[in-house]
Design a protein around this motif. Structure first.
Motif, PDB file in Angstrom:
ATOM      1  N   MET A   1      51.987  14.822  34.064  1.00  0.00           N
ATOM      2  CA  MET A   1      51.558  15.698  35.147  1.00  0.00           C
ATOM      3  C   MET A   1      50.034  15.685  35.227  1.00  0.00           C
ATOM      4  O   MET A   1      49.350  15.879  34.229  1.00  0.00           O
ATOM      5  CB  MET A   1      52.049  17.128  34.886  1.00  0.00           C
ATOM      6  N   LYS A   2      49.523  15.443  36.430  1.00  0.00           N
ATOM      7  CA  LYS A   2      48.070  15.381  36.563  1.00  0.00           C
ATOM      8  C   LYS A   2      47.469  16.779  36.593  1.00  0.00           C
ATOM      9  O   LYS A   2      48.145  17.775  36.874  1.00  0.00           O
ATOM     10  CB  LYS A   2      47.684  14.609  37.817  1.00  0.00           C
ATOM     11  N   GLN A   3      46.191  16.872  36.299  1.00  0.00           N
ATOM     12  CA  GLN A   3      45.502  18.154  36.339  1.00  0.00           C
ATOM     13  C   GLN A   3      45.409  18.651  37.780  1.00  0.00           C
ATOM     14  O   GLN A   3      45.305  17.872  38.723  1.00  0.00           O
ATOM     15  CB  GLN A   3      44.109  18.030  35.746  1.00  0.00           C
ATOM     16  N   PHE A   4      45.435  19.985  37.926  1.00  0.00           N
ATOM     17  CA  PHE A   4      45.356  20.580  39.256  1.00  0.00           C
ATOM     18  C   PHE A   4      44.601  21.903  39.166  1.00  0.00           C
ATOM     19  O   PHE A   4      44.500  22.515  38.107  1.00  0.00           O
ATOM     20  CB  PHE A   4      46.757  20.818  39.828  1.00  0.00           C
ATOM     21  N   GLN A   5      44.087  22.330  40.302  1.00  0.00           N
ATOM     22  CA  GLN A   5      43.454  23.643  40.400  1.00  0.00           C
ATOM     23  C   GLN A   5      44.527  24.704  40.643  1.00  0.00           C
ATOM     24  O   GLN A   5      45.566  24.423  41.257  1.00  0.00           O
ATOM     25  CB  GLN A   5      42.453  23.686  41.548  1.00  0.00           C
ATOM     26  N   TYR A   6      44.258  25.920  40.178  1.00  0.00           N
ATOM     27  CA  TYR A   6      45.188  27.024  40.372  1.00  0.00           C
ATOM     28  C   TYR A   6      44.409  28.223  40.895  1.00  0.00           C
ATOM     29  O   TYR A   6      43.429  28.650  40.282  1.00  0.00           O
ATOM     30  CB  TYR A   6      45.858  27.366  39.048  1.00  0.00           C
ATOM     31  N   VAL A   7      44.820  28.729  42.051  1.00  0.00           N
ATOM     32  CA  VAL A   7      44.152  29.900  42.619  1.00  0.00           C
ATOM     33  C   VAL A   7      45.193  30.953  42.954  1.00  0.00           C
ATOM     34  O   VAL A   7      46.364  30.639  43.219  1.00  0.00           O
ATOM     35  CB  VAL A   7      43.340  29.540  43.882  1.00  0.00           C
ATOM     36  N   ARG A   8      44.773  32.214  42.965  1.00  0.00           N
ATOM     37  CA  ARG A   8      45.702  33.323  43.207  1.00  0.00           C
ATOM     38  C   ARG A   8      45.074  34.299  44.197  1.00  0.00           C
ATOM     39  O   ARG A   8      44.581  35.359  43.806  1.00  0.00           O
ATOM     40  CB  ARG A   8      46.027  34.017  41.891  1.00  0.00           C
ATOM     41  N   ILE A  27      52.954  28.110  45.470  1.00  0.00           N
ATOM     42  CA  ILE A  27      53.882  28.361  44.378  1.00  0.00           C
ATOM     43  C   ILE A  27      54.185  29.853  44.311  1.00  0.00           C
ATOM     44  O   ILE A  27      53.294  30.689  44.483  1.00  0.00           O
ATOM     45  CB  ILE A  27      53.330  27.855  43.025  1.00  0.00           C
ATOM     46  N   ALA A  28      55.464  30.173  44.106  1.00  0.00           N
ATOM     47  CA  ALA A  28      55.892  31.560  43.893  1.00  0.00           C
ATOM     48  C   ALA A  28      56.666  31.588  42.582  1.00  0.00           C
ATOM     49  O   ALA A  28      56.087  31.717  41.523  1.00  0.00           O
ATOM     50  CB  ALA A  28      56.728  32.054  45.065  1.00  0.00           C
ATOM     51  N   LEU A  47      47.329  24.403  43.396  1.00  0.00           N
ATOM     52  CA  LEU A  47      48.452  25.314  43.576  1.00  0.00           C
ATOM     53  C   LEU A  47      47.912  26.671  44.010  1.00  0.00           C
ATOM     54  O   LEU A  47      46.978  27.205  43.398  1.00  0.00           O
ATOM     55  CB  LEU A  47      49.246  25.480  42.281  1.00  0.00           C
ATOM     56  N   VAL A  48      48.526  27.219  45.046  1.00  0.00           N
ATOM     57  CA  VAL A  48      48.139  28.534  45.560  1.00  0.00           C
ATOM     58  C   VAL A  48      49.262  29.515  45.243  1.00  0.00           C
ATOM     59  O   VAL A  48      50.340  29.469  45.847  1.00  0.00           O
ATOM     60  CB  VAL A  48      47.878  28.484  47.081  1.00  0.00           C
ATOM     61  N   ASP A  49      49.020  30.388  44.292  1.00  0.00           N
ATOM     62  CA  ASP A  49      50.004  31.369  43.853  1.00  0.00           C
ATOM     63  C   ASP A  49      49.970  32.552  44.831  1.00  0.00           C
ATOM     64  O   ASP A  49      48.949  33.224  44.976  1.00  0.00           O
ATOM     65  CB  ASP A  49      49.658  31.835  42.434  1.00  0.00           C
ATOM     66  N   ILE A  50      51.107  32.815  45.478  1.00  0.00           N
ATOM     67  CA  ILE A  50      51.151  33.865  46.507  1.00  0.00           C
ATOM     68  C   ILE A  50      51.834  35.139  46.026  1.00  0.00           C
ATOM     69  O   ILE A  50      52.147  36.029  46.830  1.00  0.00           O
ATOM     70  CB  ILE A  50      51.831  33.357  47.790  1.00  0.00           C
ATOM     71  N   ASN A  51      52.064  35.270  44.734  1.00  0.00           N
ATOM     72  CA  ASN A  51      52.841  36.404  44.229  1.00  0.00           C
ATOM     73  C   ASN A  51      52.152  37.756  44.394  1.00  0.00           C
ATOM     74  O   ASN A  51      52.809  38.792  44.221  1.00  0.00           O
ATOM     75  CB  ASN A  51      53.189  36.181  42.752  1.00  0.00           C
TER      76      ASN A  51
END
Length: 326
Positions: A1-8, A27-28, A47-51
Motif C-alpha cells: 500500500m502506497k503512502q497517502f495523506q489523511y485529512v478529517r 472514507i467513512a 483520504l478524506v475522513d467524513i465521520n
C-alpha cells in the motif's frame, strides 16, 4: 500500500472543497475501500475522513423517512422508525455482511462499494473496470457469481449490496451535495450499467457527496420480504436476492415493488413484473407469471446459467412470503 495523506474536515463545506481533487477518496467506515487499497486495486493520494459530519440521523418527515449517509448499517437495521415504516430495508440490511461489518459500514459507503468480482480484485488478471481496455476475464472465465441482466462485453460483474436492492425497491431518492447545492436522484438511476465504461460505477459527479437517502411513505410495511440465496447462511454475497413489497387489499394487489440483487451491475428493478401484478389476486400462479415476465432479456454466460432458473423461482418464493402464503 502506497503512502497517502489523511485529512478529517469538520464541516461539509470543507469536505466539498477537497474531494474534487484527483487522487482523493472519501472514507467513512472503510469496510470496502481499505480492502481495495490493501490489494492494490486502488491507490489514493489522499483520504478524506467524513465521520465528523452530522449525517447520522434517521428521522420521519412529512413525506417519508430521511436517513443520513453516515448512519451505520447496524443502527438502521434496528431502528424503530425503519422497522415500523420500511421493514424491507431492515430485512435487506440484516441479510448483508456480518454483524461486525454492519457495525462499521455506513449507508453512503454501502452505496459506493465496488463489485466483489474476483477478476476485479486480482491485479494480475484483465479487468475493464480496474484497467479500462484490458479486457473482461470473467466474460469467458469463471463467472458463477456474475450478471444475467444488463451486462456488456466489457463487464459482467454484479453489484454486491443487499441494502441497495431494498432501497431500489422502495423508490428511494439519493440526496447529493456539491458546491452548487443539493440535488436529488432516484435510487434506480444512481448506479450505472457497464456499457462501454464499466470503470464508472454510478452517477456521482466530481466533488459531490452523498448526504442522505429518502424513502417515501408507502403501504408495503405489512407485506414485505427480502429473500437472499447464497452459498452459506452467513457472510456470503447473493447468488440471487429479491426484495418484494406488496400493497394488498381484500386479496387484490394494489401496488407491487420488486428488485433483485446478484443479477446485474446495479440493483435490478423489475418494473414490468410489478405492473403485471397490479389488480391481480394474490396467488402462486400469478406470482409465477410475473416471475417469468421478469426474466425477459436474461442471459447466462456459462457457469452462471443456473441463475436463469434460480431467479424466477426466487421471485415467486419472495412474493409468496410477502403475501403471507408461506
Amino acid at each position: 500500500m502506497k503512502q497517502f495523506q489523511y485529512v478529517r474536515p469538520l464541516t461539509q463545506l470543507a469536505v466539498l472543497a477537497v474531494i474534487n481533487k484527483p487522487g482523493t477518496k472519501i472514507i467513512a467506515g472503510g469496510t470496502n475501500l481499505v480492502d481495495l487499497m490493501k490489494r492494490g486495486v486502488t491507490a489514493p493520494d489522499k483520504l478524506v475522513d467524513i465521520n465528523q459530519l452530522p449525517l447520522k440521523s434517521i428521522t420521519a418527515t412529512p413525506k417519508g423517512l430521511h436517513i443520513g449517509a453516515l448512519a451505520l448499517n447496524s443502527v438502521v437495521s434496528e431502528d424503530k422508525l425503519v422497522a415500523e415504516k420500511q421493514p424491507l430495508l431492515a430485512m435487506a440490511l440484516k441479510a448483508g455482511a456480518s454483524p461486525q461489518l454492519r457495525n462499521m459500514a455506513t449507508v453512503g459507503g454501502n452505496m459506493m462499494q465496488r463489485t466483489r468480482c474476483t477478476y476485479f480484485y486480482d491485479t494480475t488478471m484483465p479487468c475493464n473496470k480496474r484497467v479500462p481496455g484490458s479486457g473482461c476475464g470473467a466474460y469467458e472465465g469463471i463467472n458463477r457469481m456474475h450478471a444475467i441482466f444488463g451486462a456488456s462485453t466489457q463487464c459482467i460483474a454484479v453489484h454486491p449490496s443487499d441494502m441497495c436492492v431494498g432501497l431500489a425497491a422502495l423508490d428511494a431518492v439519493v440526496v447529493i451535495a456539491g458546491k452548487k447545492g443539493e440535488r436529488r436522484l432516484p435510487f434506480t438511476e444512481f448506479h450505472r450499467l457497464p456499457g462501454d465504461h464499466p470503470e464508472t460505477d454510478n452517477r456521482l459527479g466530481p466533488g459531490e457527496l452523498i448526504v442522505a437517502v429518502e424513502i417515501p411513505d408507502n403501504h408495503f410495511a405489512k407485506n414485505s420480504y427480502y429473500l437472499k440465496i447464497r452459498d452459506r447462511q452467513s457472510y456470503a454475497f447473493a447468488l440471487v436476492s429479491v426484495a418484494a413489497a406488496l400493497d394488498i387489499e381484500n386479496g387484490t394487489i394494489r401496488q407491487a415493488r420488486l428488485a433483485m440483487g446478484g443479477v446485474a451491475h446495479k440493483p435490478w428493478r423489475l418494473f414490468e413484473a410489478e405492473k403485471s401484478l397490479i389488480g391481480k389476486q394474490v396467488s402462486e400462479n400469478n406470482f409465477q407469471q410475473a416471475a417469468q415476465l421478469a426474466m425477459q432479456g436474461a442471459k447466462g454466460y456459462g457457469y452462471n446459467s443456473f441463475k436463469l432458473k434460480l431467479a424466477p423461482a426466487s421471485i415467486t418464493e419472495a412474493l409468496k412470503h410477502a403475501a403471507g402464503l408461506v
